[in-house]
Write a protein that holds these residues in place. Structure first.
Motif, PDB file in Angstrom:
ATOM      1  N   VAL A 175      -0.325   0.461  -7.329  1.00 12.50           N
ATOM      2  CA  VAL A 175       0.384   0.175  -6.073  1.00 12.50           C
ATOM      3  C   VAL A 175      -0.423  -0.697  -5.109  1.00 12.50           C
ATOM      4  CG1 VAL A 175       1.779   2.282  -6.191  1.00 12.50           C
ATOM      5  CG2 VAL A 175      -0.408   2.328  -4.958  1.00 12.50           C
ATOM      6  N   ARG A 176      -1.722  -0.737  -5.277  1.00 11.95           N
ATOM      7  CA  ARG A 176      -2.518  -1.488  -4.297  1.00 11.95           C
ATOM      8  C   ARG A 176      -2.431  -2.999  -4.550  1.00 11.95           C
ATOM      9  NH1 ARG A 176      -7.595  -3.604  -6.048  1.00 11.95           N
ATOM     10  NH2 ARG A 176      -8.189  -2.832  -8.103  1.00 11.95           N
ATOM     11  N   GLN A 177      -2.619  -3.704  -3.450  1.00 14.77           N
ATOM     12  CA  GLN A 177      -2.711  -5.160  -3.511  1.00 14.77           C
ATOM     13  C   GLN A 177      -4.014  -5.521  -4.212  1.00 14.77           C
ATOM     14  OE1 GLN A 177      -1.273  -8.027  -3.595  1.00 14.77           O
ATOM     15  NE2 GLN A 177      -0.481  -7.975  -1.481  1.00 14.77           N
ATOM     16  N   GLN A 178      -3.956  -6.423  -5.202  1.00 17.34           N
ATOM     17  CA  GLN A 178      -5.200  -6.744  -5.916  1.00 17.34           C
ATOM     18  C   GLN A 178      -5.748  -8.099  -5.479  1.00 17.34           C
ATOM     19  OE1 GLN A 178      -5.924  -5.376  -9.620  1.00 17.34           O
ATOM     20  NE2 GLN A 178      -4.692  -3.565  -9.276  1.00 17.34           N
ATOM     21  N   ILE A 192       7.684   3.613  -5.030  1.00 12.38           N
ATOM     22  CA  ILE A 192       7.933   5.055  -5.128  1.00 12.38           C
ATOM     23  C   ILE A 192       8.226   5.437  -6.579  1.00 12.38           C
ATOM     24  CG2 ILE A 192       9.503   6.916  -4.513  1.00 12.38           C
ATOM     25  CD1 ILE A 192       9.974   5.453  -1.840  1.00 12.38           C
ATOM     26  N   ALA A 193       9.112   4.637  -7.170  1.00 14.02           N
ATOM     27  CA  ALA A 193       9.497   4.932  -8.551  1.00 14.02           C
ATOM     28  C   ALA A 193       8.284   4.947  -9.467  1.00 14.02           C
ATOM     29  CB  ALA A 193      10.520   3.912  -9.043  1.00 14.02           C
ATOM     30  N   ILE A 194       7.411   3.970  -9.279  1.00 13.91           N
ATOM     31  CA  ILE A 194       6.229   3.880 -10.129  1.00 13.91           C
ATOM     32  C   ILE A 194       5.321   5.089  -9.916  1.00 13.91           C
ATOM     33  CG2 ILE A 194       4.095   2.568 -10.497  1.00 13.91           C
ATOM     34  CD1 ILE A 194       5.785   0.021  -9.842  1.00 13.91           C
ATOM     35  N   LEU A 195       5.024   5.376  -8.679  1.00 14.22           N
ATOM     36  CA  LEU A 195       4.121   6.486  -8.388  1.00 14.22           C
ATOM     37  C   LEU A 195       4.731   7.824  -8.800  1.00 14.22           C
ATOM     38  CD1 LEU A 195       1.624   7.746  -7.132  1.00 14.22           C
ATOM     39  CD2 LEU A 195       2.739   7.600  -4.879  1.00 14.22           C
ATOM     40  N   TYR A 196       5.958   8.027  -8.355  1.00 15.43           N
ATOM     41  CA  TYR A 196       6.648   9.291  -8.599  1.00 15.43           C
ATOM     42  C   TYR A 196       6.925   9.483 -10.090  1.00 15.43           C
ATOM     43  CZ  TYR A 196      10.204  12.917  -7.846  1.00 15.43           C
ATOM     44  OH  TYR A 196      10.927  14.063  -7.867  1.00 15.43           O
ATOM     45  N   GLY A 197       7.465   8.447 -10.710  1.00 15.66           N
ATOM     46  CA  GLY A 197       7.790   8.530 -12.136  1.00 15.66           C
ATOM     47  C   GLY A 197       6.574   8.819 -12.987  1.00 15.66           C
ATOM     48  N   ALA A 198       5.515   8.097 -12.729  1.00 19.45           N
ATOM     49  CA  ALA A 198       4.306   8.296 -13.513  1.00 19.45           C
ATOM     50  C   ALA A 198       3.739   9.695 -13.281  1.00 19.45           C
ATOM     51  CB  ALA A 198       3.272   7.238 -13.143  1.00 19.45           C
ATOM     52  N   SER A 219      -1.231  -5.322   4.211  1.00 18.66           N
ATOM     53  CA  SER A 219      -1.630  -6.077   3.021  1.00 18.66           C
ATOM     54  C   SER A 219      -2.584  -5.311   2.111  1.00 18.66           C
ATOM     55  CB  SER A 219      -2.270  -7.425   3.405  1.00 18.66           C
ATOM     56  OG  SER A 219      -1.344  -8.194   4.115  1.00 18.66           O
ATOM     57  N   VAL A 220      -2.450  -4.006   2.116  1.00 19.15           N
ATOM     58  CA  VAL A 220      -3.273  -3.181   1.224  1.00 19.15           C
ATOM     59  C   VAL A 220      -2.455  -2.781   0.007  1.00 19.15           C
ATOM     60  CG1 VAL A 220      -4.657  -1.094   1.038  1.00 19.15           C
ATOM     61  CG2 VAL A 220      -4.538  -2.322   3.213  1.00 19.15           C
ATOM     62  N   ILE A 221      -1.167  -2.654   0.251  1.00 15.58           N
ATOM     63  CA  ILE A 221      -0.253  -2.273  -0.838  1.00 15.58           C
ATOM     64  C   ILE A 221       0.459  -3.515  -1.359  1.00 15.58           C
ATOM     65  CG2 ILE A 221       1.890  -1.007  -1.362  1.00 15.58           C
ATOM     66  CD1 ILE A 221      -0.493   0.847  -1.171  1.00 15.58           C
ATOM     67  N   ARG A 222       0.654  -3.529  -2.626  1.00 18.45           N
ATOM     68  CA  ARG A 222       1.343  -4.594  -3.341  1.00 18.45           C
ATOM     69  C   ARG A 222       2.661  -4.993  -2.683  1.00 18.45           C
ATOM     70  NH1 ARG A 222       0.205  -5.426  -9.030  1.00 18.45           N
ATOM     71  NH2 ARG A 222      -1.314  -3.714  -9.141  1.00 18.45           N
ATOM     72  N   ASN A 223       3.014  -6.225  -2.739  1.00 20.83           N
ATOM     73  CA  ASN A 223       4.261  -6.672  -2.144  1.00 20.83           C
ATOM     74  C   ASN A 223       5.453  -6.485  -3.104  1.00 20.83           C
ATOM     75  OD1 ASN A 223       5.994  -7.744  -0.274  1.00 20.83           O
ATOM     76  ND2 ASN A 223       5.656  -9.862  -0.988  1.00 20.83           N
ATOM     77  N   LEU A 224       5.795  -5.223  -3.254  1.00 19.48           N
ATOM     78  CA  LEU A 224       6.974  -4.880  -4.058  1.00 19.48           C
ATOM     79  C   LEU A 224       7.883  -4.020  -3.187  1.00 19.48           C
ATOM     80  CD1 LEU A 224       5.421  -3.819  -7.511  1.00 19.48           C
ATOM     81  CD2 LEU A 224       6.879  -5.801  -7.087  1.00 19.48           C
ATOM     82  N   PRO A 225       9.184  -3.969  -3.504  1.00 16.35           N
ATOM     83  CA  PRO A 225      10.063  -3.096  -2.727  1.00 16.35           C
ATOM     84  C   PRO A 225       9.506  -1.670  -2.727  1.00 16.35           C
ATOM     85  CG  PRO A 225      11.349  -4.441  -4.228  1.00 16.35           C
ATOM     86  CD  PRO A 225       9.912  -4.690  -4.551  1.00 16.35           C
ATOM     87  N   SER A 226       9.589  -1.007  -1.598  1.00 18.31           N
ATOM     88  CA  SER A 226       9.055   0.354  -1.541  1.00 18.31           C
ATOM     89  C   SER A 226       9.732   1.269  -2.558  1.00 18.31           C
ATOM     90  CB  SER A 226       9.226   0.916  -0.130  1.00 18.31           C
ATOM     91  OG  SER A 226       8.403   0.199   0.773  1.00 18.31           O
ATOM     92  N   GLU A 227      11.021   1.037  -2.741  1.00 20.76           N
ATOM     93  CA  GLU A 227      11.752   1.816  -3.759  1.00 20.76           C
ATOM     94  C   GLU A 227      11.018   1.753  -5.092  1.00 20.76           C
ATOM     95  OE1 GLU A 227      14.179   3.331  -2.537  1.00 20.76           O
ATOM     96  OE2 GLU A 227      13.929   2.178  -0.690  1.00 20.76           O
ATOM     97  N   SER A 277       2.068  -4.683 -11.796  1.00 27.75           N
ATOM     98  CA  SER A 277       1.736  -3.347 -11.310  1.00 27.75           C
ATOM     99  C   SER A 277       1.461  -2.394 -12.468  1.00 27.75           C
ATOM    100  CB  SER A 277       2.889  -2.811 -10.450  1.00 27.75           C
ATOM    101  OG  SER A 277       2.803  -1.415 -10.307  1.00 27.75           O
ATOM    102  N   LEU A 278       2.347  -2.418 -13.442  1.00 28.71           N
ATOM    103  CA  LEU A 278       2.192  -1.493 -14.572  1.00 28.71           C
ATOM    104  C   LEU A 278       0.957  -1.847 -15.402  1.00 28.71           C
ATOM    105  CD1 LEU A 278       5.913  -1.009 -15.697  1.00 28.71           C
ATOM    106  CD2 LEU A 278       4.507   0.428 -14.206  1.00 28.71           C
ATOM    107  N   TRP A 279       0.736  -3.150 -15.529  1.00 34.14           N
ATOM    108  CA  TRP A 279      -0.455  -3.566 -16.282  1.00 34.14           C
ATOM    109  C   TRP A 279      -1.734  -3.096 -15.565  1.00 34.14           C
ATOM    110  CZ3 TRP A 279      -2.709  -4.653 -20.526  1.00 34.14           C
ATOM    111  CH2 TRP A 279      -3.935  -5.332 -20.556  1.00 34.14           C
ATOM    112  N   ASP A 280      -1.733  -3.240 -14.256  1.00 36.73           N
ATOM    113  CA  ASP A 280      -2.908  -2.813 -13.504  1.00 36.73           C
ATOM    114  C   ASP A 280      -3.142  -1.305 -13.610  1.00 36.73           C
ATOM    115  OD1 ASP A 280      -3.618  -5.329 -12.723  1.00 36.73           O
ATOM    116  OD2 ASP A 280      -2.557  -5.247 -10.803  1.00 36.73           O
ATOM    117  N   SER A 281      -2.028  -0.568 -13.841  1.00 34.94           N
ATOM    118  CA  SER A 281      -2.193   0.888 -13.936  1.00 34.94           C
ATOM    119  C   SER A 281      -2.836   1.312 -15.250  1.00 34.94           C
ATOM    120  CB  SER A 281      -0.840   1.592 -13.768  1.00 34.94           C
ATOM    121  OG  SER A 281      -0.037   1.392 -14.913  1.00 34.94           O
ATOM    122  N   VAL A 282      -2.746   0.484 -16.252  1.00 30.25           N
ATOM    123  CA  VAL A 282      -3.304   0.888 -17.543  1.00 30.25           C
ATOM    124  C   VAL A 282      -4.556   0.090 -17.952  1.00 30.25           C
ATOM    125  CG1 VAL A 282      -1.083   1.714 -18.425  1.00 30.25           C
ATOM    126  CG2 VAL A 282      -1.777  -0.648 -18.877  1.00 30.25           C
TER     127      VAL A 282
END
Lengths: 189, 189, 189, 189
Positions: free
Chosen positions: C186-189, C149-155, C138-146, D181-186
């Motif tokens: 990516v983190r759970q807020q 990854i896309a968010i982290l990698y893409g950015a 429960s530290v990382i946001r509850n979104l599909p890992s795919e 997620s994207l909003w939190d990133s910015v």
DNA sequence: AATGAATGAGGCTTCATTCAT
DNA sequence: TATGAATGAAGCCTCATTCAT
């Protein structure tokens, strides 16, 4: 141009373009645009581009031949006959802009069919006969008729090319001078 | 042909084909086949087809000019100078089969660049100067130099065309006769 | 560059050119010129262009994977692990100019073979495992890992692209700010 | 596809292929086959392949820009504006399959002309202005706007790529999660 | 082992010709 | 009968790959 029918219009446009750019560098749509017809319309009157160029070629070569033959003074002197030929060549070029240059540029074309070549030979034959007769009478220089034709024809065409390019203005005096020059090149001295 | 390098081989083949069929009707694969090289090889030596034709054109036009200028007898009579020119033209055509006809056929080509046109003008200028001088000395006919060039050049080319086609065999006598004919066409009578 | 052997030299040059222009717009002679070798030499070390690009791809993808896996703090907090990943990505891009951009640009290439795709999947799997673990805790946001990854990698890739284009100067503060931004995404807020 | 005219059909097919394989790996015959037209037909509508890709690029970049600008809530909170942007990006990708990926893949292409680059800059400028305003109001993170754009744009594109590949199914909940997620990133935290 | 000249398959593009309207 | 959009064969040219040196 309004009084021409479509077929004549196409031929006129094709003649000018072929003379200017040559057969291979002239496209069918170019001809259509110049003639103010659709590209497909050309194929109603001519089976294809080669038929069109051959038709044009035969048309103008035969017209050239007829112009020279017309009123040819068989019973007069060689010099008078030469004058008739020269006058006829001038007449033909005046009445048919582009035609002489079109003939010249395409007379060795890879697309000419047998009929075109026959017609062209017939034109040359007229000259050949003329020179042969002149040589028999010792009025024309003793050179192969082929050579005499080449000299007269080659020089004449090149001169017309100048006129066409606007690099030579023709007046009566110049014509006389040129006729004299060409006559001197073929007559027995 | 074995002793030629590839570049010369390509130029030789292109010259023959351009002379025979013209630039537009000659394909690059045709040239490659004739030169016994791959089509791509041509592009190692010439940037494209237009560069090839311009290279050829300049090459032969300049060679023609040099042949005529070489040993030109500036201090002798106009007739002797004419003889030199005629002899040079024959020499050039003998040494470079197809070249004269190639030059003739392409000297108004839509693909010629500025350098090619400049080089061709330079060739014509030599003739122009010669005729101008001759007219000043009242040895050459009083016709525009353009016209005199056209007559001499047009006739000569047409004659070579005959030779090329095998319709005229040249021997010493014929050459003398032709030179005389051409001289008579330009000289003051 | 002097201390590299030929094979490394070719790979280095190919990497830079592929990253800059892409596989299809990069020619083998270009690579040869850049690497100061003959074009044929490339074929001593790589069967063909596709083998070269696949070798490069696998090489750098695996190096990337190893860089991230190396010293990964499995027993520390997710946040610390994330810091390790971010640091490793920065380290990899610093040590291997062009590599990240090359990987990005070609990771969906039509020329990639199975091994290349497997290797790339393995890289992504590392991220996947990391995110899965983080979500369990429960530290990382509850979104599909795919998606994560896309968010982290893409950015990250897009940011490196900026750096590469010289539109962004990186200093320690900026890096901290970016790491914080990506972590927050990516983190759970 | 039946209701599309030929030009639209070609554009649609080209878009899909360019997005999938990239400009350089897509051949004109491929596009023709996909569009069910002859290869020559493409040249009735587009001067050449580069004009086609630039037309497509400008078309979709401008459509993207318009979609975002349309109804933009200038007088509302930054968060609401962000929501509008996110919604617009989703809307655009839903209405134009392949388009976002096509834009991404080609936005640094060597074939893009000045107009294409100008149009793309205009799109980025919209984001830039948004982030600048947000930073002034201390709502957006204090990072260079370039970097913020890269993060938002890079992450979004990569996500769409997943959707496109069928590796991510989008429902309302996922969209909300991604937007958060994207909003939190910015956003300023 | 290294080279780069040579090759020819395949890509882009033109244009003669057809055919639906 | 006239049109011009559509076609695809064929031309120009590039470039991955080979091979003689």
């Amino acid at each position: 141009m309004k009084t021409l029918n479509k077929r004549d219009n196409i031929m006129k446009s094709a003649l000018a373009l072929f003379a200017e750019r040559g057969f291979d560098a002239t496209t069918v749509p170019m001809i259509a645009t110049e003639a103010n017809v659709g590209a497909g319309t050309i194929y109603r009157y001519f089976e294809n581009k080669e038929v069109l160029v051959n038709t044009l070629f035969q048309n103008y070569v035969n017209m050239f031949t007829k112009t020279i033959e017309d009123g040819f003074p068989f019973d007069q002197t060689i010099r008078k006959q030469f004058h008739h030929i020269f006058k006829s060549m001038i007449l033909f070029t005046n009445q048919n802009e582009h035609a002489i240059y079109f003939i010249k540029k395409h007379s060795a074309g890879h697309f000419l069919n047998d009929q075109s070549q026959t017609d062209f030979t017939q034109l040359l034959n007229f000259f050949r006969t003329f020179f042969n007769t002149g040589k028999q009478k010792s009025v024309i220089r003793n050179l192969p008729s082929e050579a005499l034709i080449a000299i007269l024809y080659g020089a004449f065409i090149e001169l017309q090319n100048l006129v066409r390019a606007g690099e030579l203005d023709v007046d009566q005096d110049l014509l006389l001078g040129i006729e004299e020059s060409l006559w001197d090149s073929v007559r027995q001295q």
